[in-house]
Design a protein around this motif. Structure first.
Motif, PDB file in Angstrom:
ATOM      1  N   UNK A 192       0.860  -1.186   0.000  1.00 31.66           N
ATOM      2  CA  UNK A 192       0.000   0.000   0.000  1.00 31.66           C
ATOM      3  C   UNK A 192       0.894   1.233   0.000  1.00 31.66           C
ATOM      4  N   UNK A 193       0.677   2.151  -0.911  1.00 28.11           N
ATOM      5  CA  UNK A 193       1.527   3.348  -0.995  1.00 28.11           C
ATOM      6  C   UNK A 193       1.182   4.374   0.081  1.00 28.11           C
ATOM      7  N   UNK A 194      -0.109   4.601   0.294  1.00 25.21           N
ATOM      8  CA  UNK A 194      -0.588   5.569   1.289  1.00 25.21           C
ATOM      9  C   UNK A 194      -1.681   4.927   2.118  1.00 25.21           C
ATOM     10  N   UNK A 195      -1.633   5.146   3.426  1.00 29.22           N
ATOM     11  CA  UNK A 195      -2.679   4.626   4.301  1.00 29.22           C
ATOM     12  C   UNK A 195      -2.951   5.649   5.397  1.00 29.22           C
ATOM     13  N   UNK A 196      -4.188   5.737   5.809  1.00 27.12           N
ATOM     14  CA  UNK A 196      -4.553   6.741   6.816  1.00 27.12           C
ATOM     15  C   UNK A 196      -4.230   6.252   8.222  1.00 27.12           C
ATOM     16  N   UNK A 197      -4.077   7.208   9.141  1.00 28.88           N
ATOM     17  CA  UNK A 197      -3.877   6.854  10.556  1.00 28.88           C
ATOM     18  C   UNK A 197      -4.993   5.935  11.037  1.00 28.88           C
ATOM     19  N   UNK A 198      -6.242   6.254  10.653  1.00 29.10           N
ATOM     20  CA  UNK A 198      -7.398   5.488  11.134  1.00 29.10           C
ATOM     21  C   UNK A 198      -7.314   4.029  10.691  1.00 29.10           C
ATOM     22  N   UNK A 199      -6.989   3.823   9.417  1.00 33.05           N
ATOM     23  CA  UNK A 199      -6.860   2.452   8.915  1.00 33.05           C
ATOM     24  C   UNK A 199      -5.701   1.732   9.590  1.00 33.05           C
ATOM     25  N   UNK A 200      -4.588   2.435   9.772  1.00 37.14           N
ATOM     26  CA  UNK A 200      -3.431   1.813  10.395  1.00 37.14           C
ATOM     27  C   UNK A 200      -3.714   1.439  11.845  1.00 37.14           C
ATOM     28  N   UNK A 201      -4.471   2.284  12.545  1.00 36.16           N
ATOM     29  CA  UNK A 201      -4.869   1.968  13.917  1.00 36.16           C
ATOM     30  C   UNK A 201      -5.690   0.698  13.962  1.00 36.16           C
ATOM     31  N   UNK A 202      -6.656   0.585  13.061  1.00 33.46           N
ATOM     32  CA  UNK A 202      -7.502  -0.610  13.041  1.00 33.46           C
ATOM     33  C   UNK A 202      -6.692  -1.842  12.653  1.00 33.46           C
ATOM     34  N   UNK A 203      -5.782  -1.697  11.707  1.00 42.33           N
ATOM     35  CA  UNK A 203      -4.950  -2.830  11.300  1.00 42.33           C
ATOM     36  C   UNK A 203      -4.060  -3.300  12.441  1.00 42.33           C
ATOM     37  N   UNK A 204      -3.404  -2.353  13.111  1.00 43.20           N
ATOM     38  CA  UNK A 204      -2.529  -2.711  14.225  1.00 43.20           C
ATOM     39  C   UNK A 204      -3.319  -3.332  15.367  1.00 43.20           C
ATOM     40  N   UNK A 205      -4.517  -2.793  15.612  1.00 43.26           N
ATOM     41  CA  UNK A 205      -5.344  -3.296  16.698  1.00 43.26           C
ATOM     42  C   UNK A 205      -5.979  -4.639  16.419  1.00 43.26           C
ATOM     43  N   UNK A 206      -6.003  -5.041  15.147  1.00 44.44           N
ATOM     44  CA  UNK A 206      -6.636  -6.311  14.806  1.00 44.44           C
ATOM     45  C   UNK A 206      -5.629  -7.380  14.385  1.00 44.44           C
ATOM     46  N   UNK A 207      -4.363  -7.159  14.727  1.00 46.94           N
ATOM     47  CA  UNK A 207      -3.385  -8.226  14.572  1.00 46.94           C
ATOM     48  C   UNK A 207      -2.245  -7.993  13.618  1.00 46.94           C
ATOM     49  N   UNK A 208      -2.313  -6.965  12.771  1.00 50.08           N
ATOM     50  CA  UNK A 208      -1.216  -6.714  11.838  1.00 50.08           C
ATOM     51  C   UNK A 208       0.023  -6.275  12.619  1.00 50.08           C
ATOM     52  N   UNK A 209       1.059  -7.091  12.570  1.00 51.27           N
ATOM     53  CA  UNK A 209       2.246  -6.827  13.388  1.00 51.27           C
ATOM     54  C   UNK A 209       3.230  -5.939  12.636  1.00 51.27           C
ATOM     55  N   UNK A 210       2.765  -4.746  12.303  1.00 50.93           N
ATOM     56  CA  UNK A 210       3.603  -3.829  11.541  1.00 50.93           C
ATOM     57  C   UNK A 210       4.041  -2.632  12.370  1.00 50.93           C
ATOM     58  N   UNK A 211       3.139  -2.113  13.207  1.00 53.65           N
ATOM     59  CA  UNK A 211       3.489  -1.016  14.102  1.00 53.65           C
ATOM     60  C   UNK A 211       2.635  -1.097  15.358  1.00 53.65           C
ATOM     61  N   UNK A 212       3.190  -0.601  16.457  1.00 57.94           N
ATOM     62  CA  UNK A 212       2.453  -0.588  17.708  1.00 57.94           C
ATOM     63  C   UNK A 212       1.285   0.403  17.627  1.00 57.94           C
ATOM     64  N   UNK A 213       0.125  -0.014  18.129  1.00 55.65           N
ATOM     65  CA  UNK A 213      -1.076   0.823  18.073  1.00 55.65           C
ATOM     66  C   UNK A 213      -0.852   2.181  18.726  1.00 55.65           C
ATOM     67  N   UNK A 214      -0.227   2.198  19.890  1.00 58.35           N
ATOM     68  CA  UNK A 214      -0.041   3.465  20.618  1.00 58.35           C
ATOM     69  C   UNK A 214       0.819   4.440  19.827  1.00 58.35           C
ATOM     70  N   UNK A 215       1.764   3.927  19.048  1.00 59.43           N
ATOM     71  CA  UNK A 215       2.612   4.824  18.253  1.00 59.43           C
ATOM     72  C   UNK A 215       1.787   5.515  17.170  1.00 59.43           C
ATOM     73  N   UNK A 216       0.817   4.808  16.595  1.00 53.00           N
ATOM     74  CA  UNK A 216      -0.039   5.401  15.571  1.00 53.00           C
ATOM     75  C   UNK A 216      -0.949   6.455  16.196  1.00 53.00           C
TER      76      UNK A 216
END
Length: 409
Positions: A192-216
């Motif tokens: 993905x070239x661009x992703x929003x904070x909101x989407x990244x928060x949901x991804x991190x919170x639902x198991x995507x081990x890419x970045x810590x939720x609190x950092x987002x």
């Protein structure tokens, strides 16, 4: 002269050759006329190895001593990286979290950053140094070392970038950015070239081990743009930015942006609880007092003045939860307690859900056609999650990725 925060994960500094590669990468950015702050994780599997050593001593470690132990991994990285940079003829100074001015609360093993005083970092930068900061750690008011929870080095980097008003925060790992799902599970996953904070928060919170939720969360609150990219490639990665920067129309074109999953789930059920007011409050307030985060909750309809309550927690909290739930079952009059370790959560995420109807029904239809039973469901404005049997997880992820046409993104 730009100020850049560069964070490198454990896989990026796993051995001496990789450490030297990182040093060269950092020096190249410095030569470009930038001021550089580097945040580093513990090398490779060091943190897991330290946890294993601890488990050989005790099954119930003192949290303060656990933080003292785990913080040593990052301190190994910062000193070695500083030495590697110095050996290449450039000035570098390593700092622990406390030396970098990071103050936290007293919640050992999952501390929250209270404030950052980067005065010392600025002084060292002004003298021409590359400043190498230990991720994942800070210090509380008692003067004890604290750690920021799994993935805490991401939080260190983003929090420093916010406090120091950095021009860019780069998060380096062994993957080229954020993908539509885990490429190890779905071969045709797309970056993905661009992703929003909101989407990244949901991804991190639902198991995507890419970045810590609190950092987002911090990045969103302070408007810090993050570039997630590979240590071992010069290709552009994924930029994590606000919805406004992406452009709402572009985001709405996609119904779903990613499929995520979490195998680290356990489902508890209290069976035949008395159907009286305040029952759920007693259960979940008791669990919350232990510092355990409950993910999904479902309560059945009352039958004969009895009902069932099921919920999921992380596997790492299973033992503590089991003890508390067994205790609560006796106190509250539940007939029995069940614990199912063979579950997983699969989610579809996308800001486009705000304007596209039928995402949930399409997800359920895809799972049904593949004979995958849904045990629990939760939704948010931009996410739908289902708990399923863990044996069906890989099939579910692949079919959802294909069904929402993410392989053709």
């Amino acid at each position: 002269m730009a100020l850049i925060v560069m964070k490198f994960g454990g896989s990026s500094v796993a051995d001496s050759d990789k450490m030297k590669h990182v040093a060269n990468k950092v020096i190249a950015r410095k030569k470009g006329g930038n001021k550089i702050v580097v945040v580093v994780s513990a090398p490779g599997d060091t943190t897991d190895d330290l946890i294993t050593r601890c488990e050989e001593i005790t099954a119930d470690p003192n949290p303060r001593e656990m933080d003292m132990l785990l913080a040593t991994g990052e301190q190994m990285s910062i000193s070695l990286l500083a030495m590697a940079i110095q050996a290449m003829g450039h000035k570098a100074v390593s700092l622990t979290g406390f030396q970098a001015g990071i103050s936290t609360d007293d919640d050992y093993t999952r501390a929250r950053v209270k404030k950052i005083n980067p005065k010392k970092i600025f002084e060292l930068l002004d003298k021409g140094n590359i400043v190498v900061v230990a991720g994942f750690q800070g210090m509380n008011k008692a003067g004890d070392i604290t750690t920021l929870g799994r993935g805490g080095s991401d939080l260190t980097a983003v929090a420093l970038a916010a406090q120091m008003k950095a021009n860019l925060c780069e998060i380096y790992s062994d993957v080229e950015g954020i993908f539509t799902t885990d490429p190890r599970v779905v071969k045709d996953a797309k970056k993905i070239d661009l992703i929003s904070y909101e989407e990244m928060l949901e991804m991190a919170g639902s198991g995507a081990q890419v970045m810590q939720t609190r950092s987002i969360e911090v990045a969103k609150n302070y408007g810090i743009e993050i570039h997630a990219r590979s240590t071992f490639s010069d290709k552009e990665g994924t930029y994590i930015v606000s919805e406004e920067k992406i452009g709402r129309k572009k985001m709405e074109d996609l119904m779903v942006s990613a499929v995520t999953f979490d195998k680290n789930q356990v489902k508890f059920s209290l069976i035949d609880l008395p159907d009286v007011p305040g029952m759920a409050a007693k259960i979940f307030s008791s669990i919350a007092k232990l510092g355990i985060n409950v993910d999904m909750i479902i309560q059945s309809a009352a039958l004969d003045k009895k009902n069932d309550i099921s919920f999921t927690v992380s596997k790492s909290d299973m033992k503590k939860t089991q003890q508390k739930v067994d205790e609560l079952a006796k106190q509250l009059g539940a007939q029995t307690v069940t614990c199912d370790e063979h579950v997983a959560k699969v989610s579809v995420v996308g800001v486009g859900m705000k304007t596209h109807a039928g995402v949930a029904s399409k997800m359920f239809d895809i799972l049904a056609k593949n004979k995958i039973n849904i045990e629990m469901i939760s939704t948010s404005e931009i996410k739908v999650s289902c708990v399923i049997d863990s044996v069906d997880l890989n099939k579910a992820v692949n079919e959802l990725h294909k069904g929402f046409k993410l392989n053709k993104k």
